[in-house]
Design an enzyme around this catalytic site. Structure first.
Site, mmCIF file in Angstrom:
data_model
loop_
_atom_site.group_PDB
_atom_site.id
_atom_site.type_symbol
_atom_site.label_atom_id
_atom_site.label_comp_id
_atom_site.label_asym_id
_atom_site.label_seq_id
_atom_site.Cartn_x
_atom_site.Cartn_y
_atom_site.Cartn_z
ATOM 1 C CG ASP A 303 -1.736 0.969 1.417
ATOM 2 O OD1 ASP A 303 -1.966 1.642 -0.175
ATOM 3 O OD2 ASP A 303 -2.425 1.319 2.595
ATOM 4 C CG HIS A 304 1.399 4.463 -3.306
ATOM 5 N ND1 HIS A 304 0.202 4.511 -3.524
ATOM 6 C CD2 HIS A 304 2.333 3.870 -3.344
ATOM 7 C CE1 HIS A 304 1.621 3.428 -5.250
ATOM 8 N NE2 HIS A 304 2.022 3.220 -4.523
ATOM 9 C CE1 TYR A 478 -7.601 6.597 2.411
ATOM 10 C CE2 TYR A 478 -7.533 7.603 1.029
ATOM 11 C CZ TYR A 478 -7.406 8.038 2.714
ATOM 12 O OH TYR A 478 -7.236 8.551 3.547
ATOM 13 C CG HIS A 479 -2.919 3.724 -3.850
ATOM 14 N ND1 HIS A 479 -2.620 4.884 -4.033
ATOM 15 C CD2 HIS A 479 -4.523 4.389 -4.081
ATOM 16 C CE1 HIS A 479 -3.146 5.766 -5.041
ATOM 17 N NE2 HIS A 479 -4.539 5.573 -4.389
ATOM 18 N N PRO A 480 -4.352 -0.714 -1.783
ATOM 19 C CG PRO A 480 -6.191 -1.607 -0.474
ATOM 20 C CD PRO A 480 -5.680 -0.379 -1.238
#
Length: 542
Positions: A303-304, A478-480
């Site tokens: 994630d980021h 919010y980038h899993p």
């Protein structure tokens, strides 16, 4: 066969394809696979229809951040690298999935991301291979060119609000030596400029709006909402059916051809594990019969992380000032209602930048999201003072985590461990990114607007101070991804055609298949993945 709407519980459900999850990828699959009329498609979505008013207003993502009717509202386990804090993980639970509640930014990542996928043995996933699918999906406001498409389902638009702060940020970044870039999705990503958004005439263009609405009238497409997939049913090593719960009843739908799992980086591995495909030891622990010992399912979670600087503004021109003033708030609403323009079109970033923290790097390793408002935590009340924010996002983290079921209960949230800031590279990139962002915020173009840095605050200057700030306040962008990773090694879950290794009739199509995280926001890449997968599925069917 059942058309759109709920089937009776007694109905014998059988389709050519069953798509589990009506998110960014699932809506694309349902639309493309039903397009010819030759194949019957069932689309299952655990959440409701996308009727919530704030879904369709761009700024509404703030209202949906903790709206449990359309949001899974997951939490990580305590994160060692973030002082033991649990990090909130909003994910869409509604038609359109996270594309119905996200920040709307259209960012593809770097050309090199996809070439790296190909170099890891995933034939057909280099940049030149995936570019046609980005273009196929796109209805670019600026028109078609070498890098962009026009006439596709997904509207990609320029921002519909003039904001002096966002413009000043771009100018300030250029003053520090970062080149101006009019198109982050063109020849190169590096530079400062304005984000484009997945909007159409000032309204959100989710995958449900873009792909599903035009397809809803097809007799060969059945869309079932409030339908939670509980498990996949296997005959030997072949996926045959999906068992789902809808309005209190357990129902089963059979697939003549394939089952396509599109639940996203959290729900896809969760469903596979619940169904007996995953790490054998974990499955036995929860009393689940092992169909396939697949240790990679739920592995390699990425994630980021974002770390935000909040600045006090000298002029009452921020969204804080508009939202906190009754008359200005009403005027903004009226402007949006009449013209679909103004502050309500603000996405999760207006302007931004991509840059390298080290000149020896081949490509940018940091993304900046600039927004003309400020808050202590995203989704919470805006500050009462005039303020704006800019966040540092490390593009290619080395840290890896995992997704594991907690029990055999499909309704139980999974155990999420991301392990933010677990490596020295990740820690160094965030510290250096904050230093470069501070230089931008101190540049001449922004000086007329800056009073002071609210946090981290001017007193925090050492590496130790800045790292402590990252640990205390860092959160997700919010980038899993990557929990059902594509590849051919022992921990890869799917092959280059997204077929689950060791299983017949089953593919995974969503962010979970990414071999590693792309250098930017993930919604546009997921839609590309689903466009490409649709072609592969139809090719294999013929």
């Amino acid at each position: 066969m059942v058309g759109n709407g709920a089937a009776s519980p007694e109905a014998d459900l059988e389709f050519d394809y069953i798509v589990v999850g009506a998110g960014s990828a699932g809506c694309v699959l349902a639309s493309r696979l039903s397009e010819s009329g030759r194949h019957s498609v069932l689309l299952l979505e655990a959440g409701p229809k996308d009727r919530h008013i704030w879904i369709h207003i761009p700024l509404g993502y703030g209202k949906l951040f903790k709206e449990k009717t359309v949001n899974w509202m997951y939490q990580t386990e305590p994160e060692p690298g973030l002082d033991g804090r649990s990090v909130f993980q909003p994910r869409g639970k509604v038609l359109g999935g996270s594309s119905s509640i996200n920040g709307l930014l259209y960012v593809r990542g770097q050309h090199e991301d996809y070439d790296r996928w190909r170099q890891r043995g995933n034939v057909g996933w280099g940049y030149e291979d995936v570019l046609p699918y980005f273009k196929k999906a796109e209805n670019q406001q600026r028109g078609a060119n070498e890098y962009h498409g026009a006439g596709g389902p997904l509207s990609v638009s320029d921002w519909r609000h003039d904001d002096p702060l966002s413009e000043a940020f771009v100018k300030a970044a250029v003053e520090t030596g970062i080149p101006y870039n009019p198109d982050f999705n063109g020849a190169t990503q590096e530079g400062a400029g304005f984000f484009q958004t997945t909007t159409r005439r000032g309204r959100r263009a989710s995958s449900a709006f873009s792909y599903l609405r035009p397809a809803k009238g097809r007799g060969n497409l059945c869309i079932e909402t409030d339908a939670l997939a509980q498990r996949l049913v296997f005959e030997g090593r072949r996926a045959r059916a999906v068992e789902f719960r809808q309005r209190g009843a357990v129902r089963t739908a059979r697939a003549r051809r394939e089952i396509l799992v599109s639940g996203g980086a959290y729900n896809s591995p969760q469903l596979l594990q619940l169904s007996g495909v995953g790490p054998a030891e974990l499955l036995k622990q929860h009393g689940i019969d092992v169909v396939l010992d697949a240790p990679g399912v739920g592995n390699d979670l990425q994630d980021h992380l974002q770390v935000r600087i909040v600045t006090r503004c000298s002029q009452r021109i921020t969204l804080n000032d508009i939202i906190n003033h009754p008359l200005r708030r009403v005027a903004a609403g009226a402007r949006y209602a009449a013209f679909r323009k103004g502050p309500l079109t603000i996405a999760a970033g207006t302007s931004g930048a991509f840059f390298k923290t080290d000149p020896r790097l081949a490509t940018p390793d940091i993304q900046i999201h600039f927004i003309p408002f400020s808050t202590d935590k995203m989704g919470e009340q805006l500050h009462t003072f005039s303020g704006f924010s800019a966040s540092v996002c490390q593009l290619r983290p080395e840290s890896r985590g995992s997704l594991r079921i907690r029990s055999a209960d499909p309704a139980a949230p999974p155990e999420i461990r991301i392990n933010y800031l677990a490596t020295e590279t990740d820690r160094r990139a965030n510290i250096d990114g904050l230093r470069i962002l501070r230089k931008i915020l101190a540049a001449p173009a922004l000086k007329p607007y800056v009073v002071d840095e609210v946090y981290p605050g001017a007193k925090l200057v050492s590496d130790e101070d800045l790292l402590a700030f990252c640990r205390q306040t860092g959160s997700t962008v919010y980038h899993p991804t990557s929990t059902c990773r594509m590849g051919h090694d022992a921990l890869a879950v799917v092959d280059e055609r997204l077929r689950v290794h060791g299983i017949e009739g089953l593919r995974v199509v969503d962010a979970s298949i990414m071999p590693d995280l792309v250098s930017g926001n993930t919604n546009a890449p997921v839609i590309m993945i689903a466009e490409k997968a649709s072609d592969m599925i139809l090719q294999d069917a013929s």
